[in-house]
Design an enzyme around this catalytic site. Structure first.
Site, PDB file in Angstrom:
ATOM      1  N   GLU A  56      -3.186  -3.381  -4.033  1.00 17.19           N
ATOM      2  CA  GLU A  56      -4.485  -2.802  -3.534  1.00 17.19           C
ATOM      3  C   GLU A  56      -4.906  -3.933  -2.670  1.00 17.19           C
ATOM      4  O   GLU A  56      -5.231  -5.699  -2.726  1.00 17.19           O
ATOM      5  CB  GLU A  56      -5.355  -2.760  -4.517  1.00 17.19           C
ATOM      6  CG  GLU A  56      -6.446  -2.152  -4.582  1.00 17.19           C
ATOM      7  CD  GLU A  56      -7.586  -1.964  -2.886  1.00 17.19           C
ATOM      8  OE1 GLU A  56      -7.022  -0.819  -2.642  1.00 17.19           O
ATOM      9  OE2 GLU A  56      -7.188  -3.041  -2.461  1.00 17.19           O
ATOM     10  N   CYS A  87       4.448  -0.179   0.509  1.00 14.63           N
ATOM     11  CA  CYS A  87       2.580   0.193   0.354  1.00 14.63           C
ATOM     12  C   CYS A  87       1.925  -0.363   1.169  1.00 14.63           C
ATOM     13  O   CYS A  87       1.739  -0.557   1.794  1.00 14.63           O
ATOM     14  CB  CYS A  87       2.824   1.227  -0.666  1.00 14.63           C
ATOM     15  SG  CYS A  87       1.281   1.810  -1.316  1.00 14.63           S
ATOM     16  N   HIS A 189       8.008   3.323  -2.311  1.00 17.74           N
ATOM     17  CA  HIS A 189       7.733   2.348  -3.255  1.00 17.74           C
ATOM     18  C   HIS A 189       9.572   2.770  -3.540  1.00 17.74           C
ATOM     19  O   HIS A 189       9.907   2.557  -5.066  1.00 17.74           O
ATOM     20  CB  HIS A 189       6.932   3.144  -4.779  1.00 17.74           C
ATOM     21  CG  HIS A 189       5.454   2.404  -4.832  1.00 17.74           C
ATOM     22  ND1 HIS A 189       5.252   1.263  -4.732  1.00 17.74           N
ATOM     23  CD2 HIS A 189       4.255   3.225  -4.205  1.00 17.74           C
ATOM     24  CE1 HIS A 189       3.502   1.035  -4.506  1.00 17.74           C
ATOM     25  NE2 HIS A 189       3.269   2.069  -3.437  1.00 17.74           N
ATOM     26  N   GLU A 191      10.706   0.851  -5.584  1.00 15.74           N
ATOM     27  CA  GLU A 191      10.996  -0.067  -6.381  1.00 15.74           C
ATOM     28  C   GLU A 191      11.039   0.664  -7.940  1.00 15.74           C
ATOM     29  O   GLU A 191      11.579  -0.088  -9.103  1.00 15.74           O
ATOM     30  CB  GLU A 191      11.141  -1.465  -6.434  1.00 15.74           C
ATOM     31  CG  GLU A 191       8.825  -1.201  -6.790  1.00 15.74           C
ATOM     32  CD  GLU A 191       7.846  -0.916  -5.347  1.00 15.74           C
ATOM     33  OE1 GLU A 191       8.856  -0.198  -4.089  1.00 15.74           O
ATOM     34  OE2 GLU A 191       6.621  -0.761  -5.532  1.00 15.74           O
TER      35      GLU A 191
HETATM   36  N1  LIG Z   1       1.056   1.583  -3.949  1.00 16.03           N
HETATM   37  C1  LIG Z   1      -0.286   1.136  -3.113  1.00 16.03           C
HETATM   38  O1  LIG Z   1       0.157   0.090  -2.449  1.00 16.03           O
HETATM   39  C2  LIG Z   1      -1.207   1.663  -2.836  1.00 16.03           C
HETATM   40  C3  LIG Z   1      -1.502   1.093  -1.694  1.00 16.03           C
HETATM   41  C4  LIG Z   1      -3.930   0.643  -1.499  1.00 16.03           C
HETATM   42  N2  LIG Z   1      -4.097   2.356  -1.412  1.00 16.03           N
HETATM   43  C5  LIG Z   1      -4.326  -0.051  -0.104  1.00 16.03           C
HETATM   44  O2  LIG Z   1      -4.836   0.604   0.269  1.00 16.03           O
HETATM   45  O3  LIG Z   1      -4.252  -0.796  -0.141  1.00 16.03           O
END
Ligand SMILES: NC(=O)CC[C@H](N)C(=O)O
Length: 226
Positions: A56, A87, A189, A191
Site C-alpha cells: 500500500e 505495483c 506482480h 514475484e
Molecule cells: N498490490 C499493490 O501493490 C496495490 C497498490 C495499492 N493499490 C496502492 O495504491 O498502493
C-alpha cells in the site's frame, strides 16, 4: 555501492517496511543475488540495487519517512542506483500520481504519471498474458501478469521506455511496465509465480551498473600509470 569485490554477488535490497517482501527475496535469491531486507538507513548504503514491493503506497510512504529512509533512498536513486518497483513500488518510483492525495509523497525517479487503483473496484484482481519488451536477448515470449488493485501508467516522459501494455479488455493499451535508465517498474506482480525473467532483467541491470561503477573507480588509476 557495496565495498565487496566486483566478483561477489550483487547485493539487492528489498524495501521491507510493508508489503510482499518475502516473495521478492525468494525470487532474487533463486537468481543468485545476495538478497537482503532494507529497514534501516545504513542498509540503504550497502546495497547495489533496490526492489520496492507491492503493498500500500500511502502506508509505505509514511513508514519510509518514519524510518528515516526517505533521504538516503532519494540520494541513492539520484546517484543512479538501480531500482525496481512492483505495483505499490511502481507508485513509489513515479514522479507524479494522478489525483494523488496531497499528503502522499513518492520517491520518484521515473518520469511517469501513475493512477492508483486504476482498474476499478469491480476488477480488484485479474491476470493476463502480455507481450514484454525483453532486453535480455535470451528471454522471449509473453509474461503471465497478475494485477492486484494495480496502478497503470497514464503518461510517460520522453526518456521512458514502455515495456508492456494491457493486451485485452476495457483497459487494453494501458501501459503497465516501464524502464528509464536504471529504474524499472511493473503494475503487476512477477514475484507471485515461478517465472523469474523480470527479476532476472533487473539483476542484470544491477550487474551492469556495478561493472560501470568499478570501471569508473579504476580509470583515474589507469591514467596515473599511463
Ligand atoms: N498490490 C499493490 O501493490 C496495490 C497498490 C495499492 N493499490 C496502492 O495504491 O498502493
Amino acid at each position: 555501492m557495496s565495498t565487496t569485490s566486483i566478483l561477489s554477488l550483487p547485493r539487492i535490497g528489498v524495501l521491507a517496511v510493508q508489503g510482499d517482501v518475502r516473495e521478492h527475496l525468494a525470487a532474487l535469491d533463486a537468481l543468485g543475488a545476495d538478497a537482503v531486507t532494507v529497514r534501516r538507513p545504513a542498509e540503504v548504503e550497502s546495497i547495489d540495487g533496490l526492489v520496492i514491493p507491492g503493498g500500500e503506497s500511502t502506508v509505505m510512504d509514511k513508514l519510509v519517512r518514519a524510518f528515516d529512509l526517505r533521504e538516503p533512498l532519494l540520494r541513492r536513486i539520484a546517484e543512479g542506483m538501480p531500482a525496481y518497483g512492483s505495483c505499490a513500488g511502481m507508485i513509489m518510483l513515479a514522479d507524479r500520481i494522478a489525483d494523488g492525495r496531497p499528503d502522499q509523497q513518492t520517491l520518484g525517479g521515473l518520469d511517469i504519471t501513475v493512477r492508483r487503483n486504476a482498474f476499478g473496484r469491480q476488477v480488484d484482481s485479474f491476470e493476463q498474458d502480455l507481450d514484454y519488451a525483453w532486453r535480455d536477448a535470451g528471454a522471449t515470449g509473453t509474461v503471465h501478469a497478475v494485477f492486484i488493485r494495480a496502478p497503470w501508467v497514464e503518461q510517460v516522459g520522453p526518456e521512458v521506455e514502455v515495456l508492456a501494455r494491457v493486451s485485452e479488455g476495457a483497459a487494453a493499451g494501458r501501459i503497465v511496465a516501464v524502464r528509464q535508465g536504471n529504474l524499472m517498474a511493473t503494475s503487476f506482480h512477477p514475484e507471485v509465480g515461478a517465472d523469474r525473467r523480470i527479476h532476472a532483467e533487473f539483476v542484470s541491470i544491477v550487474r551492469e551498473h556495478r561493472l560501470q561503477q568499478s570501471g569508473a573507480r579504476q580509470s583515474p588509476e589507469r591514467e596515473d600509470t599511463a
